[in-house]
Design an enzyme around this catalytic site. Structure first.
Site, PDB file in Angstrom:
ATOM      1  N   ASP A 145     -36.245  26.148  37.149  1.00 61.99           N
ATOM      2  CA  ASP A 145     -37.289  25.171  36.889  1.00 61.99           C
ATOM      3  C   ASP A 145     -37.129  24.097  37.963  1.00 61.99           C
ATOM      4  OD1 ASP A 145     -39.053  23.363  35.469  1.00 61.99           O
ATOM      5  OD2 ASP A 145     -37.209  22.305  34.935  1.00 61.99           O
ATOM      6  N   CYS A 191       0.856  -1.200   0.000  1.00 61.13           N
ATOM      7  CA  CYS A 191       0.000   0.000   0.000  1.00 61.13           C
ATOM      8  C   CYS A 191       0.886   1.241   0.000  1.00 61.13           C
ATOM      9  CB  CYS A 191      -0.879   0.056   1.245  1.00 61.13           C
ATOM     10  SG  CYS A 191      -1.866  -1.396   1.498  1.00 61.13           S
TER      11      CYS A 191
END
Lengths: 753, 119
Positions: free
Chosen positions: A435, A16
């Site tokens: 909240d 490769c």
């Protein structure tokens, strides 16, 4: 010729390497290509051409591999370029200061007598000054001339003008001394005092470049946070493929890949554990210093560190979708945004340089007409001093450098600030609404009390309750089953399970009829509760839901379930109250539950907004804003996490979302607490305060510096105190001013928030 | 007043007026853009005033040819963009304006300015 490194994806053998090298070498302009299998990198030497990178990528793709530019996800090329620039700058500073120093030695009144005769020669001084003015000083001309073509002026324009005036005047005096007496400049009988000022032109260039050098070095520190975040990224991942484990580059990991992580390894991408358990250090991403236990089904964040166990997990987010990539993007965006406080500085700096040039011309005229003899010299030197001392850079750097350090500091502490405006506004917040469910509380009910009223002990009660609730889908049932699991109780099998809506559940265990439910259920089944009615109302008044367990119509125990407050919630509230911030709580729950939670976290009863429908949260924020603005100038912050909090988060002046919150909440919020620690609300406000303090100090320095020293350079003090500013000192002061602003911003890094 | 002083005074006044006119009274030429535009960064931005359509993505490619570190970053504050511009390298940013109006962009130190007119 340029040498560059790229990543090559897909190589697995020596052949490769050869193929890729050959492909790369075939590209036009490539002189050499070396591919390394171990590092998966290709080093390519090619002629400098813009399109070459695309061609290289094409060539590699055509032979079946992929070339990945190092560009987007690490700052290497930028770093290298910066380093080279800094090195160049350093050389130039040294040369100009050495040459300038020699000229100064040969020309400065008190020390020139000690200098060798050669240095006192004007022609030698001219020769020494030429390279400084036109080689080293070229950078100023190169910036100033194209700017003039655009009819704009900047810092470099001022330096180029100032040093050119000094240089060309000096060159003229040196080359044409015989012309001086005939020129109508000042008192011509004093022509002997017309000395060259090569020291001024050279030393100014040296000092200003020295200033730039330190400024650039310091500025690199302001963007460190981003680099640090990018550096957290893992390089490879061990992916399980066909029962084998292979190491692949992180860029190649795809959603759905199964990845193995061993102890001490970095977790490559975001995902969900499918096998094994471990404790994970998430401090680098969330700022939370205590490792978090993770087990099957838990989500894990890429770039965090696996501490103890080995596990397999499935990748759910890769590349730019990972939490780390999102954080980096947010921080980058915040650093690109502009704080409102900067607008004034912007307006001023857009007029600044032309005004300074006009002031310099005015200075020359006034000194020439009214100044003492030799008036031309005074006029010229003061004009140069005005041009040199003005420092628009300090004004331009004052806000952005502080914002960069501030947002970076926030990110390191698990506080993500979405833009500079939020960072600026947060310090003005004097009211915060929390909240309740999911923000102040864990949002999941938990068993809080188990009370035995007969023979059966606490664990026994829980065991029976869990057994019978196992088949139920009610959220309270989940809490009971979980509690039993955490105590590792073994539950028995149930026969004849039945859920009676609005009442409870029943079933048979070992032949006994077990019922678990509310008062109504007990009454229906004729179970006496007389002995515990006081205890029940006590529990209910503290906001808990009470369930009763009866075996064969005999009451055995009570189980109280409640949404519990988050760790540190009370501390977080008291921190804010100490900062004189009025804390509110908002919830859709009934008043009794709301008051109970408020009491636990230390919120005043009158500050509880209960029974608020989800769609009305936003209205409440706006109502508070309107009363708040009237009372005293202060802003309203909202801390929430759910989808129904999104409108309120957007309506608030500063919306703060919990990192565990829904995507919508995070999207609209201005600040995100990724550490999920409520105490960070106070930290974020503190960070805003500290950053604003730095910005204000910076602006004060930058403006004050120019406002005070420009008139001094013009010579306004001369009539009273005979004070004038030597252009050399002017350049020193100007170099110092930018450095001091950047350094002051860097000091913010050391601040504890 | 001697002749030279008179000349210096006149020269000075002319110089100040010229400076004012040259730097502060220039008219921007607006370049209409659709899709993409290249902006050369060299002593400023050219073109410096571009008009782009609202609601569509415009690719703005900056190419910095000016070595001065003043221009090494480009900032588009309203779109939260701060990009480092390597010398002689094209850097593209994408902008999708939602609102119409005039939005500025500038160098990292706020010395050089350009503007985006969204229509």
């Amino acid at each position: 010729m340029e040498k560059k490194t790229y990543k090559v994806v897909g190589m697995h053998c020596a052949s490769c390497v050869y193929t890729v090298e050959k492909a790369l070498k075939s590209v036009e302009g490539v002189k050499d290509a070396v591919v390394n299998l171990a590092t998966n990198k290709a080093t390519v030497t090619h002629t400098q051409e813009e399109a070459v990178e695309d061609k290289l990528a094409q060539a590699v793709t055509s032979v079946g591999y992929r070339l990945v530019s190092d560009q987007p996800f690490d700052g290497h090329t930028e770093d290298e370029e910066k380093k080279k620039e800094l090195k160049d700058l350093k050389i130039k500073v040294v040369i100009s200061l050495i040459l300038g120093g020699l000229i100064l030695w040969g020309s400065f009144p008190w020390i020139m007598d000690t200098a060798p005769k050669l240095l006192q020669n004007f022609y030698v001084q001219l020769l020494l000054a030429i390279p400084v003015q036109f080689w080293i000083g070229l950078t100023f001309y190169r910036a100033a001339i194209p700017a003039l073509r655009h009819r704009t002026a900047n810092m470099d324009t001022l330096v180029a003008l100032g040093t050119s005036v000094a240089f060309f005047y000096s060159a003229f005096v040196t080359l044409f001394p015989y012309l001086l007496p005939v020129l109508p400049i000042g008192n011509s009988s004093l022509s002997t005092s017309f000395m060259p000022y090569f020291d001024v032109s050279t030393i100014i260039i040296g000092l200003i470049l020295l200033g730039r050098y330190f400024e650039a070095k310091a500025k690199a520190g302001t963007s460190e946070a981003i680099k640090k975040l990018i550096g957290l990224q893992a390089k490879t991942a061990r992916v399980v493929r066909d029962k084998k484990e292979v190491d692949i580059l992180i860029e190649e990991v795809q959603v759905g890949n199964i990845i193995r992580v061993r102890p001490g390894e970095k977790i490559p991408v975001d995902g969900v554990i499918i096998e094994g358990d471990s404790s994970v250090d998430e401090s680098m991403v969330t700022g939370e210093s205590i490792p978090v236990d993770k087990t099957k089904g838990d989500t894990i964040i890429g770039a965090t560190m696996n501490k103890s166990g080995t596990f397999l997990y499935k990748a759910t987010k890769v590349g730019k979708d990972t939490m780390l990539a999102q954080i980096i993007k947010l921080v980058e965006e915040a650093q690109g945004s502009k704080a409102p406080v900067q607008r004034l500085a912007d307006i001023i700096s857009s007029y600044f340089v032309p005004i300074v040039i006009m002031l310099a011309i005015g200075t020359f005229v006034v000194w020439y007409i009214f100044g003492p003899s030799p008036s031309f010299l005074f006029a010229m030197l003061n004009m140069v001093a005005v041009l040199i001392i003005a420092c628009p850079c300090a004004m331009g750097l004052a806000t952005p450098t502080a914002i960069m350090v501030g947002t970076g500091l926030g990110a390191n502490n698990g506080i993500l600030i979405k833009d500079a405006e939020a960072l600026e506004l947060a310090h003005k917040v004097n009211t915060i609404i929390f909240d309740k469910t999911g923000t102040l509380t864990k949002g999941k009910p938990e068993v809080t009390d188990i009370i035995s009223v007969n023979k059966l002990k606490e664990n026994g009660i829980l065991k029976f309750a869990a057994a019978i609730e196992k088949g139920s889908e009610h959220s309270l049932a989940e809490a009971i089953v979980k509690a039993a699991e955490s105590k590792q109780l073994v539950v028995s099998a149930v026969e004849g399970f039945r859920a009676i809506a609005g009442h409870g559940v029943e079933g048979i265990i070992h032949g006994d009829k077990i019922i678990l439910g509310n008062r109504r259920f007990m009454n229906r089944e004729r179970v006496s509760m007389a002995s515990v009615s006081e205890q029940i109302s006590l529990l209910e008044n503290s906001g808990k839901t009470v369930m009763m367990l009866a075996i064969d119509s005999k009451l055995e125990g009570l189980i109280a379930v409640a949404d519990t407050i988050k760790e540190n919630a009370d501390e977080a509230i008291s921190l804010l109250q100490k900062m004189r911030i009025n804390v509110f709580m908002i919830t859709g729950d009934n008043k009794r539950t709301a008051f109970a939670i408020a009491k636990q976290v230390g919120i005043k009863k009158e500050n509880v907004l209960a029974e608020v429908l989800p769609q009305e949260k936003e209205k409440n924020v706006k109502k508070l804003q309107s009363t708040n603005y009237k009372l005293k100038p202060g802003l309203v912050g909202f801390v929430g996490d759910g989808i129904n909090d999104a409108p309120a988060l957007a309506a608030a002046d500063v919306g703060i979302a919990m990192g565990s919150g829904t995507d919508v909440a995070i999207e609209v919020a201005d600040i995100i607490l990724i550490n999920k620690d409520l105490r960070s609300v106070a930290k974020a406000i503190n960070l805003s305060k500290k950053t604003m303090k730095t910005i204000k100090l910076n602006l004060f320095w930058a403006f004050g510096y120019n406002v005070i020293l420009i008139p001094v350079a013009m010579g306004v003090l001369y009539p009273f105190a005979k004070i004038l500013l030597n252009p050399i000192f002017a350049s020193f002061a100007m170099a110092m001013s930018s450095i001091s602003v950047v350094t002051n911003s860097l000091l913010l890094k050391r601040v504890k928030i | 007043m001697t002749v030279d002083k008179l000349l210096v005074t006149i020269g000075g006044i002319v110089g100040i007026i010229f400076t004012y006119w040259f730097f502060l009274m220039k008219k921007e030429k607006v370049v209409e853009v659709s899709g993409s535009v290249n902006i050369i960064v060299d002593g400023g931005y050219s073109p410096s005033t571009i008009s782009i359509p609202a609601g569509k993505t415009t690719k703005i490619t900056f190419l910095r040819k000016d070595p001065s570190n003043c221009l090494e970053e480009v900032v588009v504050p309203d779109f939260k963009i701060r990009e480092f511009l390597p010398l002689n390298k094209k850097i593209t940013v994408e902008i999708t304006p939602k609102k119409t109006g005039k939005f500025g962009f500038e160098c990292g130190m706020g010395m050089f300015h350009g503007s985006l007119i969204v229509q």
